[in-house]
Write an enzyme that holds these catalytic residues in place. Sequence first.
Site: not given
Length: 433
Positions: A144, A207, A267, A279, A283
């Site tokens: 991240d 993500d 998932t 979401r 992404w």
Amino acid sequence: MLNNRLVYYNKAGLLYYRQKPVNLLVRRVNTLFVLSCSVCLVLLLFACSSDKQFSTDENIVYCEKQVFKTLASIPLDTPNIPRNIKDDEGNWRYVNYKDWTSGFWPGTLWYLYEATKNDSLKQEAERFTSELYNLSIEPAFDHDLGFQIFNSYGHAYKLTGDEEYKEVVLRTADTLATLYNPKVGTILSWPRSVPNMEWPQHNTIIDNMINLELLFWASKNGGTKNLYDIAVRHAETTMKNHFRNDYTSYHVVVYDKDSGERIKQVTHQGYADETMWARGQSWAIYGYTMVYRETKDQRFLDFAQKVTDVYLEKLPKDLIPYWDFNAPDIPNAPKDASAAGVVASGLLELSTFVKDQNKARHYREVAEKMITSLSSAEYQSRDKNSAFITHVTGHKPNGTEVDTSINYGDYYYIEALVRLKKLQQGIGLGKNL
């Protein structure tokens, strides 16, 4: 330069300041006095707005008002980065720089400074950006870093031109690249044991597409070409393994770390392995649009449209998705307004790339309708709390941050507003940085 600013250093979970604490307190009081005066003006301006006629400027003013309210309540010591609204009284839950969402708050402040040129917002953006400095000198503990550093230091460099901000971004890109596995062709998302991820095998979540922007930017602004190559390979491998035949996205793909073979598609935050987590699809839409911007490779533009179209086909009437498109309790399932913000922002950019003018116009119109819906009394927080929007769902299977306000929902909402204003002014989006 940064050395002349109020710089915060995180050490053993504590904050240290160049000024004496008493001077910092005086500075905070003076700053909040200025902010409180600005709030009065903002309240007067926003009182004239209504849901009947959408106004980009009025909604940016609304966001500025909400930010001032949040700043007035933030504690002096860490943790002090607003993450989500934790209770019915509208109180924020705060996190420190290591939280994966830590870059969204300073990024929001930078966007508002860009839109308003309010120097008080710039000072606060600098303050919270500096708190994330250690991420650039510590080993990577997940993927991240793009969300954290590019949203904060990246915006800071764009708006100030300060070379010290740039150096932090470049250094962090190199740190992110240490998670790349050339045998697999993707960046490792969670370098630790996570349930159902077959650790120590290699996991990659959708993500991670957003964090590629950090690598692309660094490769073109002083970093090595290898960073560009890693980002392209990650996008290619994800395109091959992360999507079903209908172009809906899995949340996680687990690979054999040595052979690179795909082990399973599962998932972590969606309803089930085979469902479309809202979401996650957002992404993909935003991520592949960005990859096309950086590469001009037609494959990525075509793919961005495919993952976009399947998302748009399945939306409810108000264009704000349920947290998972296949949740069994729809229409009583919670929404995820953050996914709508991500997609609206991504669609605005995608509309500038698509050569088919009818399709480009469609993407732009849908994006504007999404932003209008998010700006309604149904989705703006207004007097409920000091966030921008509500009805955001973070991790429904874990029962956390369900139907609340979360900082990344606010970030993509203000980004969409700023992008829309630029398009309305005929400026064009260009590169983010």
